[in-house]
Design a protein around this motif. Sequence first.
Motif, PDB file in Angstrom:
ATOM      1  N   ALA A 270       0.695  -0.874   0.555  1.00 22.70           N
ATOM      2  CA  ALA A 270       0.233  -0.122   0.281  1.00 22.70           C
ATOM      3  C   ALA A 270       0.762   0.755  -0.336  1.00 22.70           C
ATOM      4  O   ALA A 270       1.817   1.599   1.128  1.00 22.70           O
ATOM      5  CB  ALA A 270      -0.614   0.233   1.219  1.00 22.70           C
TER       6      ALA A 270
ATOM      7  N   PHE B 295      -7.885   2.365  -5.283  1.00 21.08           N
ATOM      8  CA  PHE B 295      -9.184   2.329  -4.499  1.00 21.08           C
ATOM      9  C   PHE B 295      -9.066   3.923  -3.874  1.00 21.08           C
ATOM     10  O   PHE B 295      -8.449   4.158  -3.548  1.00 21.08           O
ATOM     11  CB  PHE B 295      -9.540   1.710  -3.041  1.00 21.08           C
TER      12      PHE B 295
ATOM     13  N   GLU C  53      -3.261  -6.524   1.278  1.00 21.15           N
ATOM     14  CA  GLU C  53      -2.223  -4.966   0.867  1.00 21.15           C
ATOM     15  C   GLU C  53      -2.586  -4.031   1.880  1.00 21.15           C
ATOM     16  O   GLU C  53      -2.355  -2.854   1.931  1.00 21.15           O
ATOM     17  CB  GLU C  53      -3.160  -4.075  -0.273  1.00 21.15           C
ATOM     18  N   PRO C  54      -1.175  -4.648   2.274  1.00 22.45           N
ATOM     19  CA  PRO C  54      -0.972  -3.817   3.930  1.00 22.45           C
ATOM     20  C   PRO C  54       0.014  -3.024   3.653  1.00 22.45           C
ATOM     21  O   PRO C  54       0.976  -3.104   2.518  1.00 22.45           O
ATOM     22  CB  PRO C  54       0.261  -5.199   4.650  1.00 22.45           C
TER      23      PRO C  54
ATOM     24  N   TYR D 263       4.302   6.243   7.090  1.00 20.83           N
ATOM     25  CA  TYR D 263       3.613   6.904   7.665  1.00 20.83           C
ATOM     26  C   TYR D 263       4.258   8.650   8.379  1.00 20.83           C
ATOM     27  O   TYR D 263       3.557   9.066   8.823  1.00 20.83           O
ATOM     28  CB  TYR D 263       2.592   6.784   8.880  1.00 20.83           C
TER      29      TYR D 263
ATOM     30  N   HIS E  34      -3.284  -5.176   8.506  1.00 19.92           N
ATOM     31  CA  HIS E  34      -2.507  -6.587   9.319  1.00 19.92           C
ATOM     32  C   HIS E  34      -0.980  -6.503   9.532  1.00 19.92           C
ATOM     33  O   HIS E  34      -0.125  -6.137   8.765  1.00 19.92           O
ATOM     34  CB  HIS E  34      -2.286  -7.653   7.877  1.00 19.92           C
TER      35      HIS E  34
ATOM     36  N   GLY F 127      -7.733  -6.136   2.574  1.00 21.19           N
ATOM     37  CA  GLY F 127      -7.811  -5.279   2.601  1.00 21.19           C
ATOM     38  C   GLY F 127      -6.105  -5.219   3.125  1.00 21.19           C
ATOM     39  O   GLY F 127      -5.086  -6.156   2.883  1.00 21.19           O
ATOM     40  N   GLY F 128      -5.772  -3.985   4.337  1.00 21.97           N
ATOM     41  CA  GLY F 128      -4.090  -3.954   4.584  1.00 21.97           C
ATOM     42  C   GLY F 128      -4.845  -3.355   5.817  1.00 21.97           C
ATOM     43  O   GLY F 128      -5.868  -4.038   6.684  1.00 21.97           O
TER      44      GLY F 128
ATOM     45  N   LYS G 193       0.336   4.223  -0.127  1.00 18.52           N
ATOM     46  CA  LYS G 193       0.124   5.159   1.239  1.00 18.52           C
ATOM     47  C   LYS G 193       1.137   5.407   2.358  1.00 18.52           C
ATOM     48  O   LYS G 193       1.540   6.676   2.942  1.00 18.52           O
ATOM     49  CB  LYS G 193      -1.124   5.837   1.532  1.00 18.52           C
TER      50      LYS G 193
HETATM   51  C1  LIG Z   1      -4.367   2.587   4.605  1.00 12.77           C
HETATM   52  C2  LIG Z   1      -5.201   1.169   3.624  1.00 12.77           C
HETATM   53  C3  LIG Z   1      -4.244   0.134   3.508  1.00 12.77           C
HETATM   54  C4  LIG Z   1      -2.886  -0.399   4.515  1.00 12.77           C
HETATM   55  O1  LIG Z   1      -2.993  -0.352   5.611  1.00 12.77           O
HETATM   56  P1  LIG Z   1      -1.558  -0.223   6.696  1.00 12.77           P
HETATM   57  O2  LIG Z   1      -2.129  -0.119   7.655  1.00 12.77           O
HETATM   58  O3  LIG Z   1      -1.092   0.092   6.260  1.00 12.77           O
HETATM   59  O4  LIG Z   1      -1.411  -1.964   6.381  1.00 12.77           O
HETATM   60  C5  LIG Z   1      -4.446  -0.928   2.231  1.00 12.77           C
HETATM   61  N1  LIG Z   1      -5.811  -0.905   1.896  1.00 12.77           N
HETATM   62  C6  LIG Z   1      -6.899   0.469   2.109  1.00 12.77           C
HETATM   63  C7  LIG Z   1      -7.752   0.437   1.270  1.00 12.77           C
HETATM   64  C8  LIG Z   1      -6.468   1.504   2.814  1.00 12.77           C
HETATM   65  O5  LIG Z   1      -6.824   2.361   3.417  1.00 12.77           O
END
Ligand SMILES: *Cc1c(COP(=O)(O)O)cnc(C)c1O
Length: 384
Positions: free
Chosen positions: A45, A87, A244-245, A343, A213, A210-211, A47
Amino acid sequence: MTRPLNFDPYALKTPAFVVDERLIAKNLARLGEIKERTGCRILLALKGFSMFSTFRLIRKTLDGTCASSVHEARLGRETFGGEVHAFAAAFSPEDMENFLGLCDHLVFNSFSLWEKFRPMTLSAPRKISCGIRVNPERSVGKVAIYDPCAPGSRLGVRRRDFRPDLLGGIEGLHFHALCEQNSHELALVLEAFVTNFGEFIPSMHWINFGGGHHITRDDYDMDRLCQLILDFRKEFRGIPVYLEPGEAIALNTGFLVAEVLDITGSEGWPHAILNTSATCHMPDVLEMPYRPDIIGSGDEGEKAHTYQLGGLSCLAGDRIGSYSFDTPLTVGDRLVFTDMAHYSMVKTNTFNGIPLPSIYRIDMEGRLHLEREFEYQDFKTRLG
Ligand SMILES: *Cc1c(COP(=O)(O)O)cnc(C)c1O
C-alpha cells in the motif's frame, strides 16, 4: 526494542530519514512465507510507504502496489511494476481517464460510481478487473478515525445498500477494516464479511482483504492468518485472495535523525529544541497520537537527565514528549528516532518553511546512499 545502530548519525546531513534495506528484507521474508504457505498475493500500500529506491528489493517478494490516487498509481506503474490496484472514496472523470491507463484492478466505493463509470471501464483498451468495496460492519478498531467500520463510515457499501442487480462486470469484493491489528481481529471481520456477503463470493474472481495486518510485528499470529486464508480459499474453490498492507512492509525499518539546536527553559524539565518537527516530519506523533522511541533514551525521569523535546515550528503543540538520557544533552548532539519509515516519510510537509528531511538508504551490503536532499525550490514550487 533498541537495536545497535547500523550507521553513524554524525555522518549525515540532518534532519534525515534513513531506511535500511536489510530490515525491509527481514519483513519481506515473513511476507514471502505467507504467500508461499497460502498462495495469496500481497501488494504494497503506497500510502504507507513510497520510498521507491527500495522497490527493486520489495518487488522481488511482493506482487505489486495498491494506490489511493492517480499519482500513487502512476508511481506504482513507473517504479514498482507488477499489478497496480486502486481504490479511493470517489473518482472524478479525469481520475478515471488516468486510472484506465495505469491499473489492473479498480475498486469502487459505491454502486453509483460503478454505474457511472462501468461503460468507460469495460470498454477500456486495457483489461481492468473491477471490484466493489464493502463494509462488513464489524468494528474492531480502537480509534474511530482509523476504523472504516465505525458508525457513520463513508467507506464501503453496507449489506443493506448492496445492489446485486448491478454486479454485472464486477469481479471482486474488497474490504479494509483493520489498522495495526492481529489476525484475531481479521478473523472477526472475515466472519462478518462472509455472513453479510458470502452469497456473492462464488461469482467473484478475487477477494481483497485490505490492509492493516500488522504481520511483521513480533507478536503477530502468522499461523492463524495462514489458516484463515487457507480455510477461506478452500470454502470458495481456491478463489485468489489479496492482502494489501503498507505499514507491515516498512515496520521498524527506518530512522529519523535530528540535531539538538538549543537547550532552554526553566519551567519543569529543560527544553531541547531539535532541527525537526513533529507536525512537519512525523505528524502521526500528534495525529495518532503516539510517542516515538529514541535510541538510548528512557521515559521521563527514568535516566539521570530529562528533557522536553520540541520541534522547530511555531506551533505551541509541536512537542514530541519528555525523554531522559544517561548524560546531559548538548547542542550538536544527534538523536535517532526509530520506526520512522512508514506514515512519516509520506506525510511530511513544509509548514513554516521548515526543510524536508534528506533521504538516505542503506543497501543490503550496509552501504549508505544519499537518495535525496531538499532545498528552497522544493518549498517554493508547492506554493505558486
Ligand atoms: C490504509 C490502507 C491500506 C494499508 O493499510 P496499513 O495499515 O498501512 O497496512 C490498504 N488498503 C486500504 C484500502 C487502505 O485504506
